[in-house]
Each structure stands twice: as structure tokens, then as C-alpha cells.
Design an enzyme around this catalytic site. Structure first.
Site, PDB file in Angstrom:
ATOM      1  N   PHE A  25     -14.460  -0.134  16.573  1.00 34.04           N
ATOM      2  CA  PHE A  25     -14.911   0.216  17.932  1.00 34.04           C
ATOM      3  C   PHE A  25     -16.433   0.406  17.966  1.00 34.04           C
ATOM      4  O   PHE A  25     -17.101  -0.033  18.898  1.00 34.04           O
ATOM      5  CB  PHE A  25     -14.215   1.485  18.430  1.00 34.04           C
ATOM      6  CG  PHE A  25     -12.766   1.292  18.848  1.00 34.04           C
ATOM      7  CD1 PHE A  25     -12.145   0.046  18.722  1.00 34.04           C
ATOM      8  CD2 PHE A  25     -12.020   2.350  19.361  1.00 34.04           C
ATOM      9  CE1 PHE A  25     -10.812  -0.138  19.099  1.00 34.04           C
ATOM     10  CE2 PHE A  25     -10.697   2.181  19.752  1.00 34.04           C
ATOM     11  CZ  PHE A  25     -10.085   0.939  19.613  1.00 34.04           C
ATOM     12  N   GLN A  29      -0.937   5.188  21.249  1.00 40.14           N
ATOM     13  CA  GLN A  29      -0.619   5.725  19.922  1.00 40.14           C
ATOM     14  C   GLN A  29      -1.728   6.706  19.515  1.00 40.14           C
ATOM     15  O   GLN A  29      -2.866   6.563  19.970  1.00 40.14           O
ATOM     16  CB  GLN A  29      -0.463   4.592  18.882  1.00 40.14           C
ATOM     17  CG  GLN A  29      -1.723   3.861  18.467  1.00 40.14           C
ATOM     18  CD  GLN A  29      -2.040   2.663  19.354  1.00 40.14           C
ATOM     19  OE1 GLN A  29      -1.832   2.702  20.560  1.00 40.14           O
ATOM     20  NE2 GLN A  29      -2.581   1.608  18.771  1.00 40.14           N
ATOM     21  N   TYR A  87       0.837  -1.203   0.000  1.00 37.02           N
ATOM     22  CA  TYR A  87       0.000   0.000   0.000  1.00 37.02           C
ATOM     23  C   TYR A  87       0.879   1.264   0.000  1.00 37.02           C
ATOM     24  O   TYR A  87       0.737   2.122  -0.878  1.00 37.02           O
ATOM     25  CB  TYR A  87      -0.907  -0.029   1.230  1.00 37.02           C
ATOM     26  CG  TYR A  87      -1.909   1.100   1.323  1.00 37.02           C
ATOM     27  CD1 TYR A  87      -3.013   1.144   0.471  1.00 37.02           C
ATOM     28  CD2 TYR A  87      -1.772   2.110   2.268  1.00 37.02           C
ATOM     29  CE1 TYR A  87      -3.954   2.169   0.567  1.00 37.02           C
ATOM     30  CE2 TYR A  87      -2.707   3.132   2.374  1.00 37.02           C
ATOM     31  CZ  TYR A  87      -3.799   3.155   1.525  1.00 37.02           C
ATOM     32  OH  TYR A  87      -4.720   4.175   1.627  1.00 37.02           O
ATOM     33  N   ARG A 125     -10.760  -1.063  10.437  1.00 29.56           N
ATOM     34  CA  ARG A 125     -10.250   0.252  10.825  1.00 29.56           C
ATOM     35  C   ARG A 125     -10.814   0.619  12.193  1.00 29.56           C
ATOM     36  O   ARG A 125     -11.886   0.166  12.588  1.00 29.56           O
ATOM     37  CB  ARG A 125     -10.556   1.298   9.766  1.00 29.56           C
ATOM     38  CG  ARG A 125      -9.530   1.206   8.649  1.00 29.56           C
ATOM     39  CD  ARG A 125      -9.640   2.314   7.653  1.00 29.56           C
ATOM     40  NE  ARG A 125     -10.639   2.006   6.660  1.00 29.56           N
ATOM     41  CZ  ARG A 125     -10.849   2.752   5.580  1.00 29.56           C
ATOM     42  NH1 ARG A 125     -10.126   3.816   5.369  1.00 29.56           N
ATOM     43  NH2 ARG A 125     -11.785   2.416   4.709  1.00 29.56           N
TER      44      ARG A 125
HETATM   45  P1  NAD Z   1     -12.760   1.808   0.114  1.00 28.03           P
HETATM   46  O1  NAD Z   1     -12.094   0.481   0.208  1.00 28.03           O
HETATM   47  O2  NAD Z   1     -14.096   1.967   0.741  1.00 28.03           O
HETATM   48  O3  NAD Z   1     -12.871   2.278  -1.405  1.00 28.03           O
HETATM   49  C1  NAD Z   1     -12.002   1.864  -2.415  1.00 28.03           C
HETATM   50  C2  NAD Z   1     -12.837   1.493  -3.625  1.00 28.03           C
HETATM   51  O4  NAD Z   1     -11.978   1.122  -4.708  1.00 28.03           O
HETATM   52  C3  NAD Z   1     -13.771   0.300  -3.375  1.00 28.03           C
HETATM   53  O5  NAD Z   1     -15.064   0.615  -3.809  1.00 28.03           O
HETATM   54  C4  NAD Z   1     -13.139  -0.822  -4.206  1.00 28.03           C
HETATM   55  O6  NAD Z   1     -14.084  -1.776  -4.628  1.00 28.03           O
HETATM   56  C5  NAD Z   1     -12.508  -0.044  -5.330  1.00 28.03           C
HETATM   57  N1  NAD Z   1     -11.398  -0.743  -5.993  1.00 28.03           N
HETATM   58  C6  NAD Z   1     -10.332  -1.359  -5.416  1.00 28.03           C
HETATM   59  N2  NAD Z   1      -9.509  -1.852  -6.355  1.00 28.03           N
HETATM   60  C7  NAD Z   1     -10.060  -1.529  -7.564  1.00 28.03           C
HETATM   61  C8  NAD Z   1      -9.677  -1.754  -8.904  1.00 28.03           C
HETATM   62  N3  NAD Z   1      -8.553  -2.425  -9.205  1.00 28.03           N
HETATM   63  N4  NAD Z   1     -10.482  -1.297  -9.882  1.00 28.03           N
HETATM   64  C9  NAD Z   1     -11.630  -0.629  -9.604  1.00 28.03           C
HETATM   65  N5  NAD Z   1     -12.045  -0.375  -8.341  1.00 28.03           N
HETATM   66  C10 NAD Z   1     -11.260  -0.826  -7.334  1.00 28.03           C
HETATM   67  O7  NAD Z   1     -11.730   2.865   0.718  1.00 28.03           O
HETATM   68  P2  NAD Z   1     -11.897   4.436   0.967  1.00 28.03           P
HETATM   69  O8  NAD Z   1     -11.651   4.649   2.412  1.00 28.03           O
HETATM   70  O9  NAD Z   1     -13.104   4.958   0.342  1.00 28.03           O
HETATM   71  O10 NAD Z   1     -10.606   4.979   0.199  1.00 28.03           O
HETATM   72  C11 NAD Z   1     -10.689   5.601  -1.072  1.00 28.03           C
HETATM   73  C12 NAD Z   1      -9.305   6.104  -1.473  1.00 28.03           C
HETATM   74  O11 NAD Z   1      -8.835   7.039  -0.518  1.00 28.03           O
HETATM   75  C13 NAD Z   1      -8.258   4.997  -1.568  1.00 28.03           C
HETATM   76  O12 NAD Z   1      -7.427   5.233  -2.691  1.00 28.03           O
HETATM   77  C14 NAD Z   1      -7.478   5.146  -0.290  1.00 28.03           C
HETATM   78  O13 NAD Z   1      -6.146   4.717  -0.446  1.00 28.03           O
HETATM   79  C15 NAD Z   1      -7.567   6.648  -0.043  1.00 28.03           C
HETATM   80  N6  NAD Z   1      -7.416   6.957   1.382  1.00 28.03           N
HETATM   81  C16 NAD Z   1      -8.445   6.735   2.281  1.00 28.03           C
HETATM   82  C17 NAD Z   1      -8.252   7.022   3.625  1.00 28.03           C
HETATM   83  C18 NAD Z   1      -9.340   6.837   4.670  1.00 28.03           C
HETATM   84  O14 NAD Z   1      -9.108   7.111   5.841  1.00 28.03           O
HETATM   85  N7  NAD Z   1     -10.535   6.411   4.312  1.00 28.03           N
HETATM   86  C19 NAD Z   1      -7.012   7.514   4.060  1.00 28.03           C
HETATM   87  C20 NAD Z   1      -6.003   7.693   3.133  1.00 28.03           C
HETATM   88  C21 NAD Z   1      -6.216   7.434   1.790  1.00 28.03           C
HETATM   89  N1  UDP Z   2      -6.527  -0.119  16.240  1.00 32.08           N
HETATM   90  C1  UDP Z   2      -6.937  -0.619  17.474  1.00 32.08           C
HETATM   91  N2  UDP Z   2      -7.987  -1.477  17.502  1.00 32.08           N
HETATM   92  C2  UDP Z   2      -8.671  -1.860  16.398  1.00 32.08           C
HETATM   93  C3  UDP Z   2      -8.272  -1.337  15.136  1.00 32.08           C
HETATM   94  C4  UDP Z   2      -7.177  -0.476  15.099  1.00 32.08           C
HETATM   95  O1  UDP Z   2      -6.335  -0.291  18.515  1.00 32.08           O
HETATM   96  O2  UDP Z   2      -9.628  -2.632  16.521  1.00 32.08           O
HETATM   97  C5  UDP Z   2      -5.397   0.829  16.197  1.00 32.08           C
HETATM   98  C6  UDP Z   2      -4.317   0.491  15.187  1.00 32.08           C
HETATM   99  O3  UDP Z   2      -3.355  -0.379  15.733  1.00 32.08           O
HETATM  100  C7  UDP Z   2      -3.746   1.864  14.882  1.00 32.08           C
HETATM  101  C8  UDP Z   2      -4.947   2.803  15.021  1.00 32.08           C
HETATM  102  O4  UDP Z   2      -5.917   2.080  15.790  1.00 32.08           O
HETATM  103  O5  UDP Z   2      -2.776   2.221  15.863  1.00 32.08           O
HETATM  104  C9  UDP Z   2      -5.550   3.206  13.691  1.00 32.08           C
HETATM  105  O6  UDP Z   2      -5.753   2.033  12.925  1.00 32.08           O
HETATM  106  P1  UDP Z   2      -6.456   2.029  11.507  1.00 32.08           P
HETATM  107  O7  UDP Z   2      -6.268   0.659  10.942  1.00 32.08           O
HETATM  108  O8  UDP Z   2      -7.831   2.551  11.645  1.00 32.08           O
HETATM  109  O9  UDP Z   2      -5.659   3.105  10.655  1.00 32.08           O
HETATM  110  P2  UDP Z   2      -4.101   3.357  10.347  1.00 32.08           P
HETATM  111  O10 UDP Z   2      -3.227   2.455  11.165  1.00 32.08           O
HETATM  112  O11 UDP Z   2      -3.980   3.121   8.879  1.00 32.08           O
HETATM  113  O12 UDP Z   2      -3.923   4.780  10.727  1.00 32.08           O
END
Ligand code: NAD
Ligand code: UDP
Ligand code: UDP
Length: 316
Positions: free
Chosen positions: A190, A208, A144, A185
Site C-alpha cells: 500500500f 478482513q 510455510y 505484504r
Molecule cells: P525476511 O524475508 O525479510 O527475512 C528472512 C531472512 O532469512 C532473509 O534475509 C533471507 O535471505 C533469509 N533466509 C531465507 N532462507 C534462508 C536460508 N535457507 N538460509 C539462510 N538465510 C535464509 O522476513 P522477516 O519478515 O524479517 O521474517 C523473519 C522471520 O520472522 C521469519 O522466520 C518469519 O517467518 C518470521 N515472521 C515474520 C513476520 C512478519 O510479519 N515480518 C510474521 C511472522 C513470522
Molecule cells: N492484502 C491486500 N492487498 C495487498 C496485499 C495484501 O488486500 O496488496 C491483504 C491480504 O489478502 C491479507 C492482508 O492484506 O488479507 C494481509 O496480507 P499480508 O500478505 O500482508 O499478510 P498475511 O496474509 O500473512 O497476514
């Protein structure tokens, strides 16, 4: 009215983006392979005359005619992106090449949903865009982190080499309705655990920190970034700088749900960053943007969403 492609449009963030773009009067083509996205996230849009859905995997070429592309396709939670890590890298890298090739052919403006994970486990706090990060290239998160870093490289090379109009947005932890209930996540875990009365799983000591941005704030920033002048490429951080420990988050969820769940401790996953907080000075300066939804209010809305899903059926 613009013709706008949203990849990953059936996912958590993508479906909210489709809602906002259609509401602003744009024609939206939503492309998704349903790897983590769900039909129920876009069902309400299916009958909308400005909305069209196409099932497609962006690791394969896509030939359509559009004015703007929001490239969000990529599983975002560790459980999902580690399920098939090779496909995760392919989605980030081949997917970016295809979407950039498309943007080049049709002269579309293109925005990349990048991530705070490009900073890895940072030794600079909070993280400004100028920080190059500390990423493990061979660990379980690398598919990733490095995939997203390579996608950023591709965006900047298409900009330098082919003069594409690009926008790179680095998204920090975002939460809200339509998060996948099983994506592992922290916010969805939670809330689901609290509503079910299951134990709340705190990884490590719970000290953290993360900063959590409510989805509506994030999407309005995303659309603003797309509308910036052509000479603005980013990268630009978007997130909520208010930092909370994971323990404090667990306590807020317990309080707001009135749940009797117990807190239990589990091992910290490898490469789990200790601290993460965005430096949003650039977003403030460039967009005049700051997040407006406080964690408590966002949690209430997200809890209400999961309660409704619980009420609708056994799919949680
Ligand atoms: P999500 O998993 O809900 O959405 C991702 C979508 O992409 C899904 O609908 C999935 O089916 C689709 N997808 C995956 N691989 C594909 C492919 N090869 N072709 C077509 N569709 C595909 O995740 P999200 O939280 O909505 O994240 C959306 C974007 O934002 C992602 O690129 C993610 O890396 C980025 N992002 C999200 C967060 C967050 O906190 N939610 C944080 C940082 C970055
Ligand atoms: N985490 C946790 N319990 C859970 C899921 C996640 O304590 O059930 C912690 C995880 O280890 C991380 C933080 O919460 O320190 C955020 O995790 P998440 O996977 O949501 O996002 P990211 O690590 O990508 O920021
Ligand atoms: N591509 C696409 N749709 C288009 C144009 C290109 O999916 O409308 C893909 C195609 O697979 C191509 C990739 O984007 O290989 C990169 O395109 P580019 O023009 O940059 O390079 P090419 O590989 O064609 O030399």
C-alpha cells in the site's frame, strides 16, 4: 558480552535485531543466504567491531561457537515463500534441525521465530497460545504454515529429549522500515503504491482484519523472551492486538502520504485468513510487555523510509 548467532540477519526483522544486539554490547554473527535479505539492510553494521557476516544457507550444517541463537531465517511473505515452496519447507525443517543440532553441541539457548500462521484460518478469536489452529496441510500456504509447525515440534522435542533451552515466539504481522518493497505484504504494498500514485490493490472486500505491530516493539519483546528464565519455553504470542480492516489501513496510508491513488479490488488469495488478532495476555504477564507504537506513528516512520529509498534511486 554474549556471542549471538542471528540467522536471517540480513532480512527485515533480523537486521533490526542485529542493530539492537550490537547496541547492547553483544558480539553478533549474522548468517544469511540473501534469498530475501539485502546487503543494504546491514551495510551500516559492516564496519562495527562487534558485527560479523557469513553468507550461508541454514539447510546445510553450520559449525560455529555461540552462546545464543535467534533462528529467523525463512522467507516470510507469501510471494517469496511460494516462489520455491520446497526450499521453504527445507529452510524451516532442515534449517531448524541444523540450528538445534548446533545449539545442542555448543549448549546454546535458541529462539525460534515462529508465526501466527501456525493458527491457520482460525475459528477462535483472538488466538491464545493454547489454540491448536486450523491449517490446510496441502494448500499453497502449507509449505510455510506446516514448515513452521514442524519447526515448533522439533524445538519441543529437542527440549524434551535433549534438555535444550528453547524459546518459541509466535510473531503476528509486523511492519516497519526495511520491509522488502516487492514482497507483496499489505503494508509495504500500500505504501509503495501510494507513493508511486499506482492503484491500491485491496484483495477481497477489504473487510478482513489484521493487527499490525511496529518492528521496534517486536524486537524488544524478542530480546526479552530470550532473557526469560530457562524453564520458560513459550510458545508466546507477540503482536499488536489493535485490529484494523485492510480497507481502514488503505485509507490511513492514503491520508498520511497525501496520495491520489485509487482503491481497486482484486480476488482474495486462497486460504487468506478472515481475521487475525493475537491474544497477548501471556506476554503481558511473563514479560510485562505491550506494544507502544500506534499504527499511525509506525506508518509515518515506514512511509519516511520508503520515501528516502525512492529519493535514492530507481530500485523500487
Ligand atoms: P525476511 O524475508 O525479510 O527475512 C528472512 C531472512 O532469512 C532473509 O534475509 C533471507 O535471505 C533469509 N533466509 C531465507 N532462507 C534462508 C536460508 N535457507 N538460509 C539462510 N538465510 C535464509 O522476513 P522477516 O519478515 O524479517 O521474517 C523473519 C522471520 O520472522 C521469519 O522466520 C518469519 O517467518 C518470521 N515472521 C515474520 C513476520 C512478519 O510479519 N515480518 C510474521 C511472522 C513470522
Ligand atoms: N492484502 C491486500 N492487498 C495487498 C496485499 C495484501 O488486500 O496488496 C491483504 C491480504 O489478502 C491479507 C492482508 O492484506 O488479507 C494481509 O496480507 P499480508 O500478505 O500482508 O499478510 P498475511 O496474509 O500473512 O497476514
Ligand atoms: N549440526 C550443525 N552444527 C553443529 C552440530 C550439528 O549444523 O554444530 C547439524 C548436523 O547437520 C546434524 C544436525 O545438526 O545432522 C542435528 O544434530 P543432532 O546432534 O541433533 O543429530 P545428528 O544428526 O548429529 O545425530
Amino acid at each position: 558480552m554474549k556471542r549471538i548467532l542471528v540467522t536471517g540477519g540480513a532480512g527485515f526483522l533480523g537486521s533490526h535485531l542485529c542493530d539492537q544486539l550490537v547496541a547492547r554490547g553483544h558480539e553478533v554473527l549474522c548468517v544469511d543466504n540473501f534469498f530475501t535479505g539485502r546487503k543494504e539492510n546491514i551495510t551500516h553494521l559492516n564496519s562495527h567491531p562487534l558485527f560479523e557476516f557469513m553468507r550461508h544457507d541454514i539447510t546445510f550444517p553450520l559449525y560455529v561457537e555461540v552462546d545464543e541463537i535467534y533462528n529467523l531465517a525463512c522467507p516470510a511473505s507469501p510471494i517469496h515463500y511460494q516462489f520455491d515452496p520446497v526450499q521453504t519447507t527445507k529452510t524451516s525443517v532442515h534449517g531448524a534441525i541444523n540450528m538445534l543440532g548446533l545449539a545442542k553441541r555448543v549448549k546454546a539457548k535458541i529462539l525460534q521465530a515462529s508465526t501466527s500462521e501456525v493458527y491457520g484460518d482460525p475459528e477462535v478469536h483472538p488466538q491464545p497460545e493454547s489454540y491448536w489452529g486450523r491449517v490446510n496441510p496441502t494448500g499453497v500456504r502449507s509449505c510455510y504454515d506446516e514448515g513452521k509447525r514442524c519447526a515448533e515440534t522439533l524445538f519441543f522435542d529437542y527440549w524434551r529429549q535433549h534438555q535444550l533451552r528453547i524459546k518459541v515466539m509466535r510473531i503476528f504481522n509486523t511492519y516497519g522500515p526495511r520491509m522488502h518493497p516487492n514482497d507483496g505484504r499489505v503494508v509495504s504494498n500500500f505504501i509503495v503504491q501510494a507513493l508511486r500514485g499506482d492503484d491500491i490493490t485491496i484483495y477481497g472486500d477489504g473487510l478482513q482484519t489484521r493487527s499490525f505491530c511496529y518492528v521496534d516493539d517486536l524486537i524488544s519483546a524478542m530480546i526479552q523472551i530470550m532473557d526469560t528464565p530457562d524453564n520458560f519455553t513459550g510458545p508466546i504470542n507477540i503482536g499488536n492486538p489493535t485490529e484494523f480492516t485492510i480497507m481502514a489501513l488503505a485509507k490511513s496510508v492514503l491520508e498520511l502520504t497525501g496520495s491520489k491513488s485509487r482503491l481497486i479490488f482484486k480476488p482474495l488469495p486462497s486460504d487468506d485468513p478472515r481475521q487475525r488478532q493475537p491474544d497477548i495476555a501471556l506476554a503481558k504477564k511473563m514479560l510485562g510487555w505491550t506494544p507502544s507504537v500506534p499504527l499511525r506513528e509506525g506508518l509515518e516512520r515506514t512511509i519516511a523510509y520508503f520515501e528516502q529509498r525512492f529519493a535514492r534511486g530507481p530500485r523500487l
